[in-house]
Write a protein that holds these residues in place. Structure first.
Motif, PDB file in Angstrom:
ATOM      1  N   ARG A  31     111.730  83.732  36.336  1.00 48.20           N
ATOM      2  CA  ARG A  31     111.354  82.117  36.352  1.00 48.20           C
ATOM      3  C   ARG A  31     110.858  81.670  37.569  1.00 48.20           C
ATOM      4  NH1 ARG A  31     112.685  78.599  32.292  1.00 48.20           N
ATOM      5  NH2 ARG A  31     112.272  76.922  33.940  1.00 48.20           N
ATOM      6  N   TYR A  32     109.854  82.518  38.098  1.00 51.36           N
ATOM      7  CA  TYR A  32     109.094  82.235  39.600  1.00 51.36           C
ATOM      8  C   TYR A  32     108.062  81.075  39.116  1.00 51.36           C
ATOM      9  CZ  TYR A  32     107.533  82.158  44.160  1.00 51.36           C
ATOM     10  OH  TYR A  32     107.424  81.741  45.353  1.00 51.36           O
ATOM     11  N   PHE A  33     107.205  81.393  38.246  1.00 52.48           N
ATOM     12  CA  PHE A  33     106.158  80.813  37.795  1.00 52.48           C
ATOM     13  C   PHE A  33     105.704  80.528  36.339  1.00 52.48           C
ATOM     14  CE2 PHE A  33     101.439  80.095  36.833  1.00 52.48           C
ATOM     15  CZ  PHE A  33     101.418  78.961  37.339  1.00 52.48           C
ATOM     16  N   GLY A  34     105.821  79.250  36.005  1.00 56.93           N
ATOM     17  CA  GLY A  34     105.486  79.018  34.385  1.00 56.93           C
ATOM     18  C   GLY A  34     104.995  77.935  34.131  1.00 56.93           C
ATOM     19  N   LEU A  35     104.729  77.818  32.907  1.00 55.11           N
ATOM     20  CA  LEU A  35     104.236  76.515  32.221  1.00 55.11           C
ATOM     21  C   LEU A  35     104.839  76.004  31.154  1.00 55.11           C
ATOM     22  CD1 LEU A  35     100.515  78.277  31.808  1.00 55.11           C
ATOM     23  CD2 LEU A  35     101.066  76.638  33.640  1.00 55.11           C
ATOM     24  N   HIS A  36     105.035  74.512  31.111  1.00 52.45           N
ATOM     25  CA  HIS A  36     106.039  73.751  30.175  1.00 52.45           C
ATOM     26  C   HIS A  36     104.805  73.202  29.253  1.00 52.45           C
ATOM     27  CE1 HIS A  36     109.317  71.515  28.869  1.00 52.45           C
ATOM     28  NE2 HIS A  36     108.246  70.317  28.523  1.00 52.45           N
ATOM     29  N   SER A 301     101.367  67.685  34.924  1.00 50.45           N
ATOM     30  CA  SER A 301     100.034  68.043  35.572  1.00 50.45           C
ATOM     31  C   SER A 301      99.065  66.890  35.364  1.00 50.45           C
ATOM     32  CB  SER A 301      99.604  69.085  34.621  1.00 50.45           C
ATOM     33  OG  SER A 301      99.359  68.761  33.412  1.00 50.45           O
ATOM     34  N   PHE A 302      99.713  65.851  35.049  1.00 47.99           N
ATOM     35  CA  PHE A 302      98.846  64.641  34.919  1.00 47.99           C
ATOM     36  C   PHE A 302      99.629  63.457  35.511  1.00 47.99           C
ATOM     37  CE2 PHE A 302     101.290  65.397  31.294  1.00 47.99           C
ATOM     38  CZ  PHE A 302     101.945  64.244  30.938  1.00 47.99           C
ATOM     39  N   TRP A 303      98.929  62.585  36.247  1.00 43.06           N
ATOM     40  CA  TRP A 303      99.500  61.281  36.677  1.00 43.06           C
ATOM     41  C   TRP A 303      99.945  60.478  35.626  1.00 43.06           C
ATOM     42  CZ3 TRP A 303      99.014  55.995  36.908  1.00 43.06           C
ATOM     43  CH2 TRP A 303      99.739  55.351  38.000  1.00 43.06           C
ATOM     44  N   TYR A 304     101.031  59.676  35.642  1.00 46.74           N
ATOM     45  CA  TYR A 304     101.230  58.920  34.496  1.00 46.74           C
ATOM     46  C   TYR A 304     101.951  57.508  34.979  1.00 46.74           C
ATOM     47  CZ  TYR A 304     102.934  57.864  29.798  1.00 46.74           C
ATOM     48  OH  TYR A 304     102.934  57.067  28.593  1.00 46.74           O
ATOM     49  N   GLU A 305     101.706  56.594  34.346  1.00 49.09           N
ATOM     50  CA  GLU A 305     102.628  55.241  34.705  1.00 49.09           C
ATOM     51  C   GLU A 305     103.255  54.825  33.557  1.00 49.09           C
ATOM     52  OE1 GLU A 305     101.265  51.064  36.583  1.00 49.09           O
ATOM     53  OE2 GLU A 305      99.868  51.760  35.027  1.00 49.09           O
ATOM     54  N   TYR A 338     103.699  70.939  33.896  1.00 44.89           N
ATOM     55  CA  TYR A 338     104.054  70.670  32.471  1.00 44.89           C
ATOM     56  C   TYR A 338     102.456  70.118  31.798  1.00 44.89           C
ATOM     57  CZ  TYR A 338     104.850  66.873  29.146  1.00 44.89           C
ATOM     58  OH  TYR A 338     104.814  65.895  28.034  1.00 44.89           O
ATOM     59  N   TYR A 339     102.196  70.861  30.777  1.00 42.97           N
ATOM     60  CA  TYR A 339     100.784  70.303  30.075  1.00 42.97           C
ATOM     61  C   TYR A 339     101.189  70.029  28.678  1.00 42.97           C
ATOM     62  CZ  TYR A 339      98.153  72.167  33.727  1.00 42.97           C
ATOM     63  OH  TYR A 339      97.562  72.330  35.322  1.00 42.97           O
ATOM     64  N   GLN A 340     100.520  69.094  28.357  1.00 45.37           N
ATOM     65  CA  GLN A 340     101.069  68.574  26.782  1.00 45.37           C
ATOM     66  C   GLN A 340     100.652  69.315  25.914  1.00 45.37           C
ATOM     67  OE1 GLN A 340      99.001  64.422  27.728  1.00 45.37           O
ATOM     68  NE2 GLN A 340     101.000  63.788  26.709  1.00 45.37           N
ATOM     69  N   GLN A 341     101.422  69.619  24.832  1.00 41.70           N
ATOM     70  CA  GLN A 341     101.276  70.363  23.756  1.00 41.70           C
ATOM     71  C   GLN A 341     100.739  69.646  22.582  1.00 41.70           C
ATOM     72  OE1 GLN A 341     104.803  72.712  22.853  1.00 41.70           O
ATOM     73  NE2 GLN A 341     103.873  73.804  21.435  1.00 41.70           N
ATOM     74  N   ARG A 342      99.789  70.294  21.978  1.00 39.73           N
ATOM     75  CA  ARG A 342      98.990  69.243  20.779  1.00 39.73           C
ATOM     76  C   ARG A 342     100.133  69.217  19.650  1.00 39.73           C
ATOM     77  NH1 ARG A 342      93.190  72.474  20.579  1.00 39.73           N
ATOM     78  NH2 ARG A 342      92.318  71.404  22.439  1.00 39.73           N
ATOM     79  N   ARG A 343      99.523  67.952  18.672  1.00 40.35           N
ATOM     80  CA  ARG A 343     100.638  67.500  17.768  1.00 40.35           C
ATOM     81  C   ARG A 343     100.716  68.796  16.805  1.00 40.35           C
ATOM     82  NH1 ARG A 343     103.487  64.063  19.939  1.00 40.35           N
ATOM     83  NH2 ARG A 343     104.438  64.072  18.061  1.00 40.35           N
TER      84      ARG A 343
END
Length: 674
Positions: A31-36, A301-305, A338-343
């Protein structure tokens, strides 16, 4: 390197405190480097699984080579995005292809671990079907999103589904919506247990009522028992299945770890994430070190307000994410983005170039960061007692504002700092030359006495804040003279005016061992006026420096260079012989580590507008040139190598100080001392 050996040996007893907690089979999991990825499925999703492409996922895993990925299986709406067979589950009605089976097959082919994103306490769908499983509010109404930790939810849905996920062959689960979503519960089951456990018959309904704090403490214990219950039951079903409860045992819940969670994890704020990572990473690192738990932090992975009127955001660039990653891996932790998964449950490849650059950055530094432990220098205290006393909710990081600005100021002054709670310091305070107590306004009496004993034996305390200094007034040799004063006020410090917004506690110096430091000004350009902003007190063999104003919010909001120098000057006076000094830029954060029995000095370039709320992201961090790094060593090191650049630096050695010049610092380098 003899000067460091004593420190290493002193640390060894600390590292050994919890060796019995280590499960070698689980620790070996990567679990050193991963994607969510997650998408929080809803019942309206009708294309789940339709566009899953093995070729596309092959491309991602081949290019990025993560240790693990985390994908959606049940988000906060409570809808399972896989065909769960658990009777109480709410399953998306139109699943074309089973995403979990697909992702498990492809990740296994690549030797990549698979974790699932699962929302625990926070579950809308199950409460629509079983409202009697919900939290009951003080007014008797039902919470439509939060399940009761005293009810059937854990045994009837959570545990059966986690066992089901383990049966898919998944390596573990990242349980979201847990501590931060847990609220006070006035259900009959909760109240009966509270009365039985405490003997208190009249249940408090508001913070104005007697025993309200006891009710909150009871609820916190109940949540911990809830985690302990489901982790133990699932481990009996599948011992190698690894479980983390998102943000458990973090700044939101900095208590001793008494459950069998397998690793610690949390997701950073989407904005100002560099400073957020610096703080949250230090809390996690201390917990992971003491309790022998792997830990990682996730960057969005994205700026979000989070604006309910107009939500806006933008994908971050690789260099933006690299800075966030550097703050985390320099502390010995793992990193995920964290990258968004598609619907439809698929993963797009639009951000693959950024993912790949980020992966290369982290992997290049892994040999010089993984397994690092800090060398004690400055400890910033973050106490469980203060967090619990002042948090309005059961768990949350609202009390980090008491230390966040002071921590950032110290880091911006190139000082190596840890953030430690009571359990990390008890019995080992004397390993730290300086302990900073910033607005920790509800100290446990026994721990307060331990701080004084530490100082009496030669330690150095820096006390910051109105209430904190008031609680040590006797030892400081001061007396309050007036009610709290408001700001702004100006202080003359080393010939320069420093503006502070307060509040301030007027005091009079009375102790013979206490002297006043610095003076107030009538205005920025005005004359000196009466008043004491800070004092220095000899206490036994040690020293207490006190600032009679709240400073943390000031620096968090304004990041004034003069305030940074004011805070760092008071701290440096208590640390006359630092092990490391870095000059040449104030845009450098310094982390001093022991890594594989060698000294490792992490240098992080914090340039860029990462703390500016008007800037979503940026694509350039100007390199820093000609930094001077001075190390206190008993003998001249054989080599000092800048990694991962593999650049051998020329060493100047005189008077026990080894000095090198770092010609250029990009985002993050590690000076490995041999």
């Amino acid at each position: 390197m003899k000067a460091f050996l004593a420190i290493f040996f002193a640390l060894s007893s600390f590292h050994a405190l919890a060796q019995s907690n280590v499960n070698p089979a689980k620790s070996a999991s990567k679990r050193y480097f991963g994607l969510h990825f997650d998408f929080h499925a809803v019942v309206e999703d009708s294309l789940i699984g339709r566009n899953l492409s093995e070729k596309s996922l092959d491309s991602l895993l081949t290019a990025v080579k993560p240790d693990f990925i985390q994908i959606d299986c049940k988000g906060h709406p409570g809808v399972s995005s896989y065909p769960s067979k658990v009777a109480t589950a709410t399953v998306a009605p139109h699943i074309v292809k089973d995403p979990l089976a697909f992702y498990r097959a492809v990740t296994r082919k690549h030797g990549v671990d698979l974790y699932l994103h699962y929302s625990g306490v926070y579950d809308d769908a199950v409460l629509a079907r079983h409202p009697n499983w919900a939290v009951q509010k003080a007014d008797g109404t039902i919470d439509k999103s939060k399940t009761s930790v005293y009810g059937p939810y854990a045994d009837s849905l959570l545990i059966p589904q986690l066992n089901e996920l383990a049966n898919y062959g998944a390596d573990g689960v990242w349980v979201d919506g847990e501590c931060w979503a847990t609220v006070l519960d006035y259900s009959p089951t909760a109240l009966a247990k509270f009365r039985a456990e405490t003997g208190i018959k009249t249940v408090p309904r508001s913070e104005k009522d007697a025993d309200y704090r006891e009710f909150m403490d009871f609820a916190r214990r109940s949540f911990t028992q809830y985690i302990g219950h489901y982790t133990d039951v699932v481990h009996r079903h599948r011992p190698t299945f690894r479980i983390a409860s998102n943000w458990a045992y973090s700044s939101m819940m900095p208590e001793p770890i008494k459950t069998n969670v397998d690793f610690l994890s949390g997701d950073l704020t989407p904005s100002n994430s560099v400073n957020s990572a610096a703080l949250e990473g230090r809390v996690m690192a201390a917990q992971g070190q003491l309790y022998r738990k792997p830990w990682d932090l996730m960057s969005w992975s994205f700026w979000y307000e989070f604006n309910p009127v107009q939500r806006q955001g933008d994908q971050k660039t690789a260099v933006h994410l690299m800075q966030e990653a550097a703050e985390i891996i320099s502390l010995g932790g793992g990193f995920q983005a964290y990258y968004q998964q598609r619907r439809d449950a698929s993963i797009g490849l639009r951000e693959l170039p950024v993912m790949t650059k980020l992966a290369e950055f982290v992997r290049a530094r892994q040999p010089f960061c993984e397994g690092s432990t800090p060398i004690p220098q400055i400890a910033v205290l973050y106490t469980n007692s203060t967090v619990n006393a002042f948090n309005k909710g059961l768990f949350g990081n609202g009390q980090t504002q008491r230390i966040s600005g002071v921590l950032t100021a110290l880091l911006d002054a190139q000082l190596p700092v840890e953030v430690l709670s009571e359990q990390h310091l008890q019995g080992r305070l004397n390993q730290y030359p300086v302990i900073v107590v910033s607005q920790q306004d509800s100290l446990n009496p026994a721990f307060r006495q331990e701080l004084l004993d530490y100082t009496r034996q030669g330690g150095h305390l820096l006390l910051i804040g109105v209430q904190t200094t008031s609680s040590f007034a006797t030892e400081l040799g001061v007396a309050t003279t007036d009610a709290l004063a408001k700001g702004p006020k100006w202080v003359l410090h080393k010939g320069a005016s420093v503006v502070l917004t307060g509040p301030f506690q007027p005091v009079r110096v009375g102790g013979k061992n206490t002297k006043a430091l610095d003076q107030f000004l009538k205005s920025e350009t005005g004359d000196l006026v009466k008043g004491v902003i800070a004092t220095e007190t000899s206490f036994g063999k040690g020293q207490i420096t006190a600032v009679y104003a709240d400073l943390s919010r000031d620096y968090e909001k304004h990041q004034s260079t003069k305030l940074r120098d004011f805070i760092s000057s008071l701290t440096r006076s208590l640390l006359p012989k630092p092990l490391v000094e870095v000059t040449g830029s104030h845009l450098v954060h310094v982390v001093l580590n022991r890594q594989h029995n060698r000294l490792a000095v992490n240098l992080i370039n914090t340039g860029g507008r990462h703390a500016d709320p008007q800037v979503f992201t940026y694509d350039e961090v100007p390199p820093l040139a000609n930094l001077t790094v001075r190390l206190r060593t008993a003998t001249k090191p054989k080599r000092i190598v800048q990694q991962p650049e593999n650049k051998v630096l020329s060493i100047r050695y005189e008077g026990g100080i080894a000095s090198v010049t770092v010609p250029e610092l990009g985002v993050h380098s590690v000076l490995v001392v041999e």
